[in-house]
Design a protein around this motif. Structure first.
Motif, PDB file in Angstrom:
ATOM      1  N   ILE A  67      50.285   9.822 -21.995  1.00 57.04           N
ATOM      2  CA  ILE A  67      49.813  11.269 -22.030  1.00 57.04           C
ATOM      3  C   ILE A  67      48.528  11.060 -21.112  1.00 57.04           C
ATOM      4  CG2 ILE A  67      48.107  12.807 -22.864  1.00 57.04           C
ATOM      5  CD1 ILE A  67      50.587  11.152 -24.979  1.00 57.04           C
ATOM      6  N   ARG A  68      48.586  11.850 -20.014  1.00 61.32           N
ATOM      7  CA  ARG A  68      47.590  11.737 -19.050  1.00 61.32           C
ATOM      8  C   ARG A  68      46.442  12.749 -19.113  1.00 61.32           C
ATOM      9  NH1 ARG A  68      45.323   9.973 -14.255  1.00 61.32           N
ATOM     10  NH2 ARG A  68      44.581  11.375 -12.814  1.00 61.32           N
ATOM     11  N   GLN A  69      45.344  12.317 -19.344  1.00 60.91           N
ATOM     12  CA  GLN A  69      44.389  13.559 -19.670  1.00 60.91           C
ATOM     13  C   GLN A  69      44.062  14.369 -18.193  1.00 60.91           C
ATOM     14  OE1 GLN A  69      43.532  14.424 -22.637  1.00 60.91           O
ATOM     15  NE2 GLN A  69      44.390  12.295 -23.642  1.00 60.91           N
ATOM     16  N   HIS A  70      43.694  15.490 -18.238  1.00 61.90           N
ATOM     17  CA  HIS A  70      43.383  16.259 -17.008  1.00 61.90           C
ATOM     18  C   HIS A  70      41.901  16.215 -16.550  1.00 61.90           C
ATOM     19  CE1 HIS A  70      47.278  17.745 -17.509  1.00 61.90           C
ATOM     20  NE2 HIS A  70      47.041  18.520 -18.627  1.00 61.90           N
ATOM     21  N   ILE A  71      41.035  15.458 -17.557  1.00 54.95           N
ATOM     22  CA  ILE A  71      39.704  15.298 -17.191  1.00 54.95           C
ATOM     23  C   ILE A  71      39.320  13.938 -17.687  1.00 54.95           C
ATOM     24  CG2 ILE A  71      38.867  17.741 -16.984  1.00 54.95           C
ATOM     25  CD1 ILE A  71      37.536  17.315 -19.776  1.00 54.95           C
ATOM     26  N   ASN A  72      38.407  13.185 -17.291  1.00 54.45           N
ATOM     27  CA  ASN A  72      37.864  11.993 -17.834  1.00 54.45           C
ATOM     28  C   ASN A  72      36.905  12.224 -19.042  1.00 54.45           C
ATOM     29  OD1 ASN A  72      35.688   9.586 -17.990  1.00 54.45           O
ATOM     30  ND2 ASN A  72      37.491   8.808 -16.963  1.00 54.45           N
ATOM     31  N   LEU A  73      37.702  11.653 -20.318  1.00 53.25           N
ATOM     32  CA  LEU A  73      36.892  11.893 -21.409  1.00 53.25           C
ATOM     33  C   LEU A  73      35.920  10.918 -21.705  1.00 53.25           C
ATOM     34  CD1 LEU A  73      40.221  12.830 -23.443  1.00 53.25           C
ATOM     35  CD2 LEU A  73      38.589  14.302 -22.641  1.00 53.25           C
ATOM     36  N   GLY A  74      35.970   9.789 -21.039  1.00 49.98           N
ATOM     37  CA  GLY A  74      35.270   8.602 -21.508  1.00 49.98           C
ATOM     38  C   GLY A  74      35.933   7.718 -22.410  1.00 49.98           C
ATOM     39  N   VAL A  75      35.437   6.496 -22.620  1.00 49.80           N
ATOM     40  CA  VAL A  75      35.987   5.579 -23.459  1.00 49.80           C
ATOM     41  C   VAL A  75      35.860   6.077 -25.112  1.00 49.80           C
ATOM     42  CG1 VAL A  75      35.840   3.351 -24.278  1.00 49.80           C
ATOM     43  CG2 VAL A  75      35.270   3.539 -22.113  1.00 49.80           C
ATOM     44  N   LEU A  76      35.029   6.380 -25.378  1.00 54.22           N
ATOM     45  CA  LEU A  76      35.276   6.664 -26.880  1.00 54.22           C
ATOM     46  C   LEU A  76      35.902   8.219 -27.065  1.00 54.22           C
ATOM     47  CD1 LEU A  76      31.437   6.058 -27.957  1.00 54.22           C
ATOM     48  CD2 LEU A  76      33.704   4.721 -28.472  1.00 54.22           C
ATOM     49  N   SER A  77      35.908   8.988 -26.459  1.00 60.89           N
ATOM     50  CA  SER A  77      36.476  10.546 -26.425  1.00 60.89           C
ATOM     51  C   SER A  77      38.078  10.224 -26.478  1.00 60.89           C
ATOM     52  CB  SER A  77      35.858  11.568 -25.613  1.00 60.89           C
ATOM     53  OG  SER A  77      34.626  11.844 -26.099  1.00 60.89           O
ATOM     54  N   ASN A  78      38.260   9.421 -25.388  1.00 61.61           N
ATOM     55  CA  ASN A  78      39.931   9.104 -25.163  1.00 61.61           C
ATOM     56  C   ASN A  78      40.337   8.312 -26.397  1.00 61.61           C
ATOM     57  OD1 ASN A  78      42.104   9.140 -23.451  1.00 61.61           O
ATOM     58  ND2 ASN A  78      41.747   6.709 -22.604  1.00 61.61           N
ATOM     59  N   ALA A  79      39.626   7.479 -26.952  1.00 65.35           N
ATOM     60  CA  ALA A  79      40.286   6.950 -28.128  1.00 65.35           C
ATOM     61  C   ALA A  79      40.257   7.737 -29.447  1.00 65.35           C
ATOM     62  CB  ALA A  79      39.285   5.586 -28.580  1.00 65.35           C
ATOM     63  N   GLU A  80      39.221   8.670 -29.606  1.00 68.56           N
ATOM     64  CA  GLU A  80      39.150   9.913 -30.445  1.00 68.56           C
ATOM     65  C   GLU A  80      40.446  10.831 -30.283  1.00 68.56           C
ATOM     66  OE1 GLU A  80      36.131  13.260 -32.198  1.00 68.56           O
ATOM     67  OE2 GLU A  80      35.736  12.671 -30.194  1.00 68.56           O
ATOM     68  N   TRP A  81      40.713  11.124 -29.037  1.00 62.58           N
ATOM     69  CA  TRP A  81      41.914  11.839 -28.660  1.00 62.58           C
ATOM     70  C   TRP A  81      43.234  11.326 -29.229  1.00 62.58           C
ATOM     71  CZ3 TRP A  81      46.564  11.855 -26.646  1.00 62.58           C
ATOM     72  CH2 TRP A  81      47.189  13.016 -26.326  1.00 62.58           C
ATOM     73  N   LEU A  82      43.294   9.831 -29.019  1.00 60.91           N
ATOM     74  CA  LEU A  82      44.395   9.220 -29.484  1.00 60.91           C
ATOM     75  C   LEU A  82      44.389   9.223 -31.153  1.00 60.91           C
ATOM     76  CD1 LEU A  82      44.560   6.386 -27.217  1.00 60.91           C
ATOM     77  CD2 LEU A  82      46.253   7.803 -27.744  1.00 60.91           C
ATOM     78  N   PHE A  83      43.475   9.063 -31.923  1.00 60.81           N
ATOM     79  CA  PHE A  83      43.304   9.045 -33.184  1.00 60.81           C
ATOM     80  C   PHE A  83      43.593  10.262 -33.827  1.00 60.81           C
ATOM     81  CE2 PHE A  83      40.536   9.664 -36.989  1.00 60.81           C
ATOM     82  CZ  PHE A  83      41.199   8.526 -37.870  1.00 60.81           C
ATOM     83  N   LYS A  84      43.268  11.285 -33.276  1.00 61.49           N
ATOM     84  CA  LYS A  84      43.476  12.728 -33.662  1.00 61.49           C
ATOM     85  C   LYS A  84      45.332  13.152 -33.637  1.00 61.49           C
ATOM     86  CE  LYS A  84      38.988  14.857 -33.043  1.00 61.49           C
ATOM     87  NZ  LYS A  84      38.248  15.857 -32.302  1.00 61.49           N
ATOM     88  N   ASN A  85      45.708  12.247 -32.706  1.00 60.79           N
ATOM     89  CA  ASN A  85      47.271  12.552 -32.651  1.00 60.79           C
ATOM     90  C   ASN A  85      48.243  11.287 -33.181  1.00 60.79           C
ATOM     91  OD1 ASN A  85      47.501  14.923 -30.527  1.00 60.79           O
ATOM     92  ND2 ASN A  85      46.019  13.638 -29.981  1.00 60.79           N
ATOM     93  N   ILE A  86      47.540  10.602 -34.163  1.00 61.60           N
ATOM     94  CA  ILE A  86      48.421   9.879 -35.156  1.00 61.60           C
ATOM     95  C   ILE A  86      49.140  10.351 -35.982  1.00 61.60           C
ATOM     96  CG2 ILE A  86      48.265   7.859 -36.644  1.00 61.60           C
ATOM     97  CD1 ILE A  86      45.924   6.887 -35.051  1.00 61.60           C
ATOM     98  N   LYS A  87      50.398  10.008 -36.083  1.00 61.10           N
ATOM     99  CA  LYS A  87      51.219  10.850 -37.217  1.00 61.10           C
ATOM    100  C   LYS A  87      51.825   9.800 -38.202  1.00 61.10           C
ATOM    101  CE  LYS A  87      52.556  14.633 -34.115  1.00 61.10           C
ATOM    102  NZ  LYS A  87      51.095  14.557 -33.460  1.00 61.10           N
ATOM    103  N   THR A  88      51.202   8.618 -38.178  1.00 60.27           N
ATOM    104  CA  THR A  88      51.887   7.651 -39.005  1.00 60.27           C
ATOM    105  C   THR A  88      50.557   7.123 -40.110  1.00 60.27           C
ATOM    106  OG1 THR A  88      51.282   5.832 -37.599  1.00 60.27           O
ATOM    107  CG2 THR A  88      53.398   6.855 -37.603  1.00 60.27           C
ATOM    108  N   ASP A  89      51.090   6.522 -41.331  1.00 63.12           N
ATOM    109  CA  ASP A  89      49.908   6.250 -42.174  1.00 63.12           C
ATOM    110  C   ASP A  89      49.280   5.028 -41.429  1.00 63.12           C
ATOM    111  OD1 ASP A  89      50.540   8.130 -43.897  1.00 63.12           O
ATOM    112  OD2 ASP A  89      51.697   6.931 -45.057  1.00 63.12           O
ATOM    113  N   PHE A  90      50.015   3.965 -40.845  1.00 65.38           N
ATOM    114  CA  PHE A  90      49.353   2.794 -40.426  1.00 65.38           C
ATOM    115  C   PHE A  90      49.170   3.028 -38.878  1.00 65.38           C
ATOM    116  CE2 PHE A  90      51.561   1.538 -44.599  1.00 65.38           C
ATOM    117  CZ  PHE A  90      50.553   1.115 -45.077  1.00 65.38           C
ATOM    118  N   TYR A  91      47.981   2.386 -38.366  1.00 65.51           N
ATOM    119  CA  TYR A  91      47.682   2.460 -36.846  1.00 65.51           C
ATOM    120  C   TYR A  91      46.559   1.375 -36.562  1.00 65.51           C
ATOM    121  CZ  TYR A  91      43.388   4.916 -38.497  1.00 65.51           C
ATOM    122  OH  TYR A  91      42.165   5.025 -39.062  1.00 65.51           O
TER     123      TYR A  91
END
Length: 107
Positions: A67-91
């Motif tokens: 996924i390419r973000q349309h704006i620079n989220l920064g390190v923590l917000s980019n990781a948070e975006w990934l976290f919010k999109n996890i669909k498995t029990d283990f990550y």
């Protein structure tokens, strides 16, 4: 690891085609690679991730998404975006310049 369990590896990325490719090579060699989902979030890099170059990795994993973000989220917000999109029990998270040396690391 249970045969029915999938693992998501989240990779927040920024300006790193070569190191990202090395990281993906080390993950594809994992003994459970077919159970791994890869989610990469390109944090609006000035030099975007070369998606065509990395498409060859799709065949090694259960799921492979960039996924390419349309704006620079920064390190923590980019990781948070990934976290919010996890669909498995283990990550887990892997930095784009990490390399996994042990082929059974995720097993």
């Amino acid at each position: 690891m249970n045969k029915d369990v999938d693992l998501t590896i989240c990779i927040p990325a920024y300006n790193n085609n070569e190191s990202l490719e090395r990281a993906l090579n080390s993950i594809k060699d994992q003994s459970i690679a077919s159970k791994i989902n890869i989610y990469i979030s390109d944090d609006c890099s000035p030099t975007p991730i070369d998606i065509k170059r990395l498409e060859r990795f799709k065949k090694h994993f259960n799921s492979f998404k960039i996924i390419r973000q349309h704006i620079n989220l920064g390190v923590l917000s980019n990781a948070e975006w990934l976290f919010k999109n996890i669909k498995t029990d283990f990550y887990t998270f892997l930095q784009h310049d990490d390399v996994i040396a042990d082929v059974n690391f995720y097993k």
